[in-house]
Motif scaffolding. Structure first.
Motif, PDB file in Angstrom:
ATOM      1  N   PRO A 142      26.285 -86.182 -85.066  1.00 32.58           N
ATOM      2  CA  PRO A 142      26.147 -84.749 -84.840  1.00 32.58           C
ATOM      3  C   PRO A 142      25.487 -84.495 -83.500  1.00 32.58           C
ATOM      4  O   PRO A 142      24.577 -85.216 -83.104  1.00 32.58           O
ATOM      5  CB  PRO A 142      25.249 -84.285 -85.984  1.00 32.58           C
ATOM      6  CG  PRO A 142      24.435 -85.462 -86.321  1.00 32.58           C
ATOM      7  CD  PRO A 142      25.339 -86.646 -86.089  1.00 32.58           C
ATOM      8  N   GLU A 198      21.971 -79.555 -80.785  1.00 30.93           N
ATOM      9  CA  GLU A 198      22.333 -78.234 -80.280  1.00 30.93           C
ATOM     10  C   GLU A 198      21.083 -77.493 -79.833  1.00 30.93           C
ATOM     11  O   GLU A 198      20.104 -77.400 -80.564  1.00 30.93           O
ATOM     12  CB  GLU A 198      23.042 -77.434 -81.380  1.00 30.93           C
ATOM     13  CG  GLU A 198      23.478 -76.057 -80.926  1.00 30.93           C
ATOM     14  CD  GLU A 198      24.151 -75.311 -82.053  1.00 30.93           C
ATOM     15  OE1 GLU A 198      23.433 -74.631 -82.815  1.00 30.93           O
ATOM     16  OE2 GLU A 198      25.377 -75.409 -82.173  1.00 30.93           O
ATOM     17  N   PHE A 205      34.872 -77.687 -87.622  1.00 32.38           N
ATOM     18  CA  PHE A 205      33.871 -78.637 -88.104  1.00 32.38           C
ATOM     19  C   PHE A 205      33.127 -79.196 -86.886  1.00 32.38           C
ATOM     20  O   PHE A 205      33.703 -79.901 -86.064  1.00 32.38           O
ATOM     21  CB  PHE A 205      34.540 -79.772 -88.884  1.00 32.38           C
ATOM     22  CG  PHE A 205      33.561 -80.709 -89.547  1.00 32.38           C
ATOM     23  CD1 PHE A 205      33.159 -80.490 -90.856  1.00 32.38           C
ATOM     24  CD2 PHE A 205      33.050 -81.791 -88.860  1.00 32.38           C
ATOM     25  CE1 PHE A 205      32.250 -81.348 -91.471  1.00 32.38           C
ATOM     26  CE2 PHE A 205      32.138 -82.656 -89.461  1.00 32.38           C
ATOM     27  CZ  PHE A 205      31.740 -82.439 -90.775  1.00 32.38           C
ATOM     28  N   ALA A 206      31.860 -78.835 -86.760  1.00 35.23           N
ATOM     29  CA  ALA A 206      31.055 -79.270 -85.611  1.00 35.23           C
ATOM     30  C   ALA A 206      29.673 -79.673 -86.137  1.00 35.23           C
ATOM     31  O   ALA A 206      28.723 -78.900 -86.117  1.00 35.23           O
ATOM     32  CB  ALA A 206      30.936 -78.158 -84.576  1.00 35.23           C
ATOM     33  N   TRP A 207      29.580 -80.856 -86.653  1.00 35.71           N
ATOM     34  CA  TRP A 207      28.365 -81.399 -87.285  1.00 35.71           C
ATOM     35  C   TRP A 207      27.244 -81.457 -86.251  1.00 35.71           C
ATOM     36  O   TRP A 207      27.365 -82.090 -85.227  1.00 35.71           O
ATOM     37  CB  TRP A 207      28.726 -82.793 -87.786  1.00 35.71           C
ATOM     38  CG  TRP A 207      27.880 -83.474 -88.796  1.00 35.71           C
ATOM     39  CD1 TRP A 207      27.443 -84.769 -88.728  1.00 35.71           C
ATOM     40  CD2 TRP A 207      27.409 -82.966 -90.041  1.00 35.71           C
ATOM     41  NE1 TRP A 207      26.725 -85.082 -89.861  1.00 35.71           N
ATOM     42  CE2 TRP A 207      26.687 -83.994 -90.670  1.00 35.71           C
ATOM     43  CE3 TRP A 207      27.512 -81.721 -90.666  1.00 35.71           C
ATOM     44  CZ2 TRP A 207      26.073 -83.823 -91.914  1.00 35.71           C
ATOM     45  CZ3 TRP A 207      26.906 -81.556 -91.904  1.00 35.71           C
ATOM     46  CH2 TRP A 207      26.210 -82.597 -92.510  1.00 35.71           C
ATOM     47  N   HIS A 208      26.121 -80.766 -86.496  1.00 33.55           N
ATOM     48  CA  HIS A 208      25.060 -80.699 -85.491  1.00 33.55           C
ATOM     49  C   HIS A 208      23.718 -80.428 -86.146  1.00 33.55           C
ATOM     50  O   HIS A 208      23.625 -80.151 -87.343  1.00 33.55           O
ATOM     51  CB  HIS A 208      25.365 -79.600 -84.471  1.00 33.55           C
ATOM     52  CG  HIS A 208      25.315 -78.216 -85.047  1.00 33.55           C
ATOM     53  ND1 HIS A 208      26.350 -77.685 -85.800  1.00 33.55           N
ATOM     54  CD2 HIS A 208      24.361 -77.251 -85.001  1.00 33.55           C
ATOM     55  CE1 HIS A 208      26.028 -76.463 -86.183  1.00 33.55           C
ATOM     56  NE2 HIS A 208      24.827 -76.174 -85.718  1.00 33.55           N
ATOM     57  N   ARG A 245      30.695 -74.784 -96.436  1.00 35.43           N
ATOM     58  CA  ARG A 245      29.389 -75.001 -95.796  1.00 35.43           C
ATOM     59  C   ARG A 245      28.938 -76.425 -96.100  1.00 35.43           C
ATOM     60  O   ARG A 245      28.882 -76.848 -97.236  1.00 35.43           O
ATOM     61  CB  ARG A 245      28.385 -73.977 -96.335  1.00 35.43           C
ATOM     62  CG  ARG A 245      26.951 -74.317 -96.004  1.00 35.43           C
ATOM     63  CD  ARG A 245      25.967 -73.189 -96.243  1.00 35.43           C
ATOM     64  NE  ARG A 245      26.150 -72.407 -97.434  1.00 35.43           N
ATOM     65  CZ  ARG A 245      25.706 -72.731 -98.642  1.00 35.43           C
ATOM     66  NH1 ARG A 245      25.126 -73.903 -98.837  1.00 35.43           N
ATOM     67  NH2 ARG A 245      25.886 -71.914 -99.675  1.00 35.43           N
ATOM     68  N   HIS A 268      24.145 -79.830 -90.237  1.00 36.19           N
ATOM     69  CA  HIS A 268      24.927 -78.822 -90.946  1.00 36.19           C
ATOM     70  C   HIS A 268      26.123 -78.386 -90.119  1.00 36.19           C
ATOM     71  O   HIS A 268      26.182 -78.616 -88.912  1.00 36.19           O
ATOM     72  CB  HIS A 268      24.072 -77.593 -91.269  1.00 36.19           C
ATOM     73  CG  HIS A 268      23.533 -76.910 -90.040  1.00 36.19           C
ATOM     74  ND1 HIS A 268      22.406 -77.346 -89.362  1.00 36.19           N
ATOM     75  CD2 HIS A 268      23.966 -75.815 -89.353  1.00 36.19           C
ATOM     76  CE1 HIS A 268      22.169 -76.565 -88.341  1.00 36.19           C
ATOM     77  NE2 HIS A 268      23.106 -75.632 -88.293  1.00 36.19           N
ATOM     78  N   THR A 269      27.059 -77.733 -90.766  1.00 34.13           N
ATOM     79  CA  THR A 269      28.150 -77.063 -90.085  1.00 34.13           C
ATOM     80  C   THR A 269      28.867 -76.159 -91.077  1.00 34.13           C
ATOM     81  O   THR A 269      28.686 -76.281 -92.292  1.00 34.13           O
ATOM     82  CB  THR A 269      29.158 -78.067 -89.471  1.00 34.13           C
ATOM     83  OG1 THR A 269      30.051 -77.374 -88.603  1.00 34.13           O
ATOM     84  CG2 THR A 269      29.972 -78.775 -90.540  1.00 34.13           C
ATOM     85  N   TYR A 270      29.660 -75.248 -90.551  1.00 32.97           N
ATOM     86  CA  TYR A 270      30.530 -74.394 -91.345  1.00 32.97           C
ATOM     87  C   TYR A 270      31.959 -74.675 -90.880  1.00 32.97           C
ATOM     88  O   TYR A 270      32.194 -74.837 -89.680  1.00 32.97           O
ATOM     89  CB  TYR A 270      30.210 -72.913 -91.125  1.00 32.97           C
ATOM     90  CG  TYR A 270      28.887 -72.460 -91.709  1.00 32.97           C
ATOM     91  CD1 TYR A 270      28.846 -71.718 -92.881  1.00 32.97           C
ATOM     92  CD2 TYR A 270      27.687 -72.768 -91.080  1.00 32.97           C
ATOM     93  CE1 TYR A 270      27.642 -71.281 -93.416  1.00 32.97           C
ATOM     94  CE2 TYR A 270      26.481 -72.349 -91.609  1.00 32.97           C
ATOM     95  CZ  TYR A 270      26.459 -71.606 -92.779  1.00 32.97           C
ATOM     96  OH  TYR A 270      25.263 -71.186 -93.309  1.00 32.97           O
ATOM     97  N   ARG A 297      31.580 -87.400 -91.229  1.00 33.65           N
ATOM     98  CA  ARG A 297      32.671 -86.837 -90.437  1.00 33.65           C
ATOM     99  C   ARG A 297      34.007 -87.473 -90.837  1.00 33.65           C
ATOM    100  O   ARG A 297      35.017 -86.771 -90.963  1.00 33.65           O
ATOM    101  CB  ARG A 297      32.409 -87.044 -88.942  1.00 33.65           C
ATOM    102  CG  ARG A 297      33.488 -86.442 -88.045  1.00 33.65           C
ATOM    103  CD  ARG A 297      33.144 -86.615 -86.593  1.00 33.65           C
ATOM    104  NE  ARG A 297      32.064 -85.732 -86.204  1.00 33.65           N
ATOM    105  CZ  ARG A 297      32.221 -84.489 -85.785  1.00 33.65           C
ATOM    106  NH1 ARG A 297      33.434 -83.961 -85.733  1.00 33.65           N
ATOM    107  NH2 ARG A 297      31.193 -83.761 -85.436  1.00 33.65           N
TER     108      ARG A 297
END
Length: 291
Positions: free
Chosen positions: A3, A6, A28-31, A48, A71-73, A179
């Motif tokens: 991730p 950010e 999907f942007a796991w961060h 979510r 987390h990511t949405y 991921r």
């Protein structure tokens, strides 16, 4: 594949940022980041991901995530969210250590596992308006929102066995796995192949996964598949047998059993309880936002 760290767009010496995120679909942007994040879904639906917990989101979904919690949405359709990211000291060092802020202090501490709220329409409206306020009023309103959330009884999002970022090496491995499974969970999942992704033997991998995530690989894959099935049940008219197959289940009885374990109802009951109408954008008249 891990991730990304950010950094919110904090400018002009401010200590928090509030913005409206409106996109044709959330990728999907796991961060993760060092700020707390308060997110209210104001339109659309999707999935979510918080830590190792996978859940459906709909308009009105309100969560508070603690620092360093990955987390990511993700969604394939239009979605909108009011997002506020703030640092622990956004009102000054030691501010929340004052006796009168004990409830907020407990709230922030609990957010390490992520917190989900069944908030009133009035509280949701306050959160939704945050991005549109001037900085001074925004600061006062955010404190007021946190004060109100401190009186709620939220539901922890991640399981008790999950702890964010136990170490860089562990987190990097978990992120590679999560991921990969997000992209492939509807296909057959083989322990040997997943273990090879992080250079472990199957036996070592099973121990690692349970220690790091607080659940088994099978448990996590079932979460992903059941949430995929939930989306298909509420957004399509596909028959249950096809939904089971598209979600990764080759056996209908196993699909029904797993779905009921996680949703406390059968797939047919879930579809009846979540008609397509519930997926409409959040009522703009309630929160005062233009459509």
């Amino acid at each position: 594949m891990k991730p990304r760290y950010e950094r919110p767009g904090v400018t002009d010496g401010s200590t928090f940022v509030s913005f409206l995120r409106c996109e044709d679909g959330f990728d999907f942007a796991w961060h993760f980041h060092r700020e707390y994040e308060l997110t209210l879904i104001t339109g659309g639906s999707g999935t979510r991901y918080v830590g190792t917990t996978v859940e459906r989101y709909l308009p009105g979904d309100l969560v508070l995530l603690g620092p360093e919690l990955p987390h990511t949405y993700a969604s394939s359709q239009w979605s909108e969210a009011a997002v506020t990211q703030f640092r622990h000291d956004f009102l000054g060092p030691g501010f929340f250590e004052l006796p009168q802020f004990g409830a907020i202090r407990s709230l922030l501490s609990g957010s390490a596992r992520g917190l989900s709220f069944a908030a009133t329409p009035e509280l949701q409206a306050d959160v939704a308006r945050l991005p549109r306020l001037e900085p001074a009023e925004q600061t006062v309103r955010l404190l007021d929102v946190l004060s109100h959330l401190g009186t709620q009884t939220p539901a922890p999002i991640t399981g008790a066995g999950y702890a964010a970022a136990p170490s860089t090496a562990v987190r990097d491995r978990v992120d590679v796995i999560c991921r990969h499974l997000q992209q492939t969970h509807t296909e057959p999942v083989h322990l040997e192949e997943i273990a090879a992704l992080v250079h472990l033997t199957p036996t070592s991998f099973s121990r690692f996964f349970r220690r790091a995530l607080g659940c088994t690989l099978t448990d996590y894959v079932n979460q992903l598949r059941v949430e995929t099935a939930s989306r298909l049940l509420t957004t399509t008219s596909l028959p249950i047998t096809e939904i089971a197959t598209r979600s990764g289940y080759r056996n209908l009885a196993n699909f029904n059993r797993r779905f009921r374990e996680l949703k406390s109802m059968r797939p047919t009951e879930y579809r009846s309880a979540h008609p397509a109408a519930t997926l409409s954008p959040y009522d703009a008249n309630v929160i005062g936002l233009p459509r």
